[in-house]
Design an enzyme around this catalytic site. Sequence first.
Site, PDB file in Angstrom:
ATOM      1  N   SER A 100      69.624  16.619 -42.661  1.00 18.11           N
ATOM      2  CA  SER A 100      68.809  15.401 -42.570  1.00 18.11           C
ATOM      3  C   SER A 100      67.324  15.783 -42.485  1.00 18.11           C
ATOM      4  CB  SER A 100      69.293  14.558 -41.379  1.00 18.11           C
ATOM      5  OG  SER A 100      68.803  13.253 -41.443  1.00 18.11           O
ATOM      6  N   ASP A 242      77.412   8.746 -47.513  1.00 17.39           N
ATOM      7  CA  ASP A 242      76.173   9.079 -46.796  1.00 17.39           C
ATOM      8  C   ASP A 242      75.162   7.936 -46.862  1.00 17.39           C
ATOM      9  OD1 ASP A 242      74.112  10.522 -45.565  1.00 17.39           O
ATOM     10  OD2 ASP A 242      74.411  12.300 -46.813  1.00 17.39           O
ATOM     11  N   HIS A 269      76.899  10.708 -43.454  1.00 14.56           N
ATOM     12  CA  HIS A 269      75.716  11.506 -43.134  1.00 14.56           C
ATOM     13  C   HIS A 269      76.079  12.699 -42.243  1.00 14.56           C
ATOM     14  CE1 HIS A 269      71.450  12.119 -43.230  1.00 14.56           C
ATOM     15  NE2 HIS A 269      71.319  12.049 -41.929  1.00 14.56           N
TER      16      HIS A 269
END
Length: 293
Positions: A100, A242, A269
């Site tokens: 991320s 995601d 995610h």
Amino acid sequence: MSTPVGDFKVWTKRVGNNPKIKLLLLHGGPGSTHEYFEPFDSYLPQEGIEYYYYDQLGSYYSDQPNIPSLLDTDRFVEEVEQVRIALGLGADNFYILGHSWGGILGIEYALKYQHNLKGLIISNMMASIPAYNEYATNVIMPNLNQEALAKIKAYEAAEDYTNEEYQALLLNHHYVKHVLRMPPEKWPDPVNRSFKHLNPEVYIPMQGPSELGASGLLVEWDRTADLKDIKVPTLVIGAEYDTMDPKHMEWMSNEFPKGQYLYSPNGSHWAIFDDQKIYMQGVISFLKETGAD
């Protein structure tokens, strides 16, 4: 470690010992913690891979100075470089896995310091925040419960981010579909601790308050044109459910001169949890293939 406004301490922890493969884990947020990487303990040690947990400055296990000028991507890059030097990692063994926001940091680090890197893993991160916001608007939001979305947007317009109903709406209508595909009561302890320890003084200014897109200091970040300049072996991990566009992440893997793509068909995610075996096997394979060179 040193910054333009003074010296601070950041926390790291080494697991394992391998002179050829030393993996530094860059957590997301910004302002989250290393804790959600703990599943690596069940996979990497038995493969003989050395890895480092690390809480970035401002995160729970490290110093948390509330100084807005430190919330700068270039400064975080210099922090990673200082951590690399302190840990004695180099171009013959140093890998980064950035998840991320950690993926943004990994890309930025590689663009400046790839001569110190052996390999790079970008996990669940697109190369453009504008493209991410477009995906959130055109794909994610239309598929949400529209009544819930309207309430979420009303809370965000009022900047009432700590409201319990707002947080429950996000959790029950968005997070369980796109952030971690498990019922909230079954979320693993490392995830709950990372959420509990998230530093909003870092997260909100940089990312913005919501996972329905970014609105903070990172809102204009875009490196799509620069991926071709990262010459080290690079693995991009994208997941079907995601918050980030898996097709974009596949495209990224083809932009890197030595890129590979790991597709997580059941992941979100945090595919590290909800598609764990595919995620871990892909990471291990990449590290072993490139570590043997």
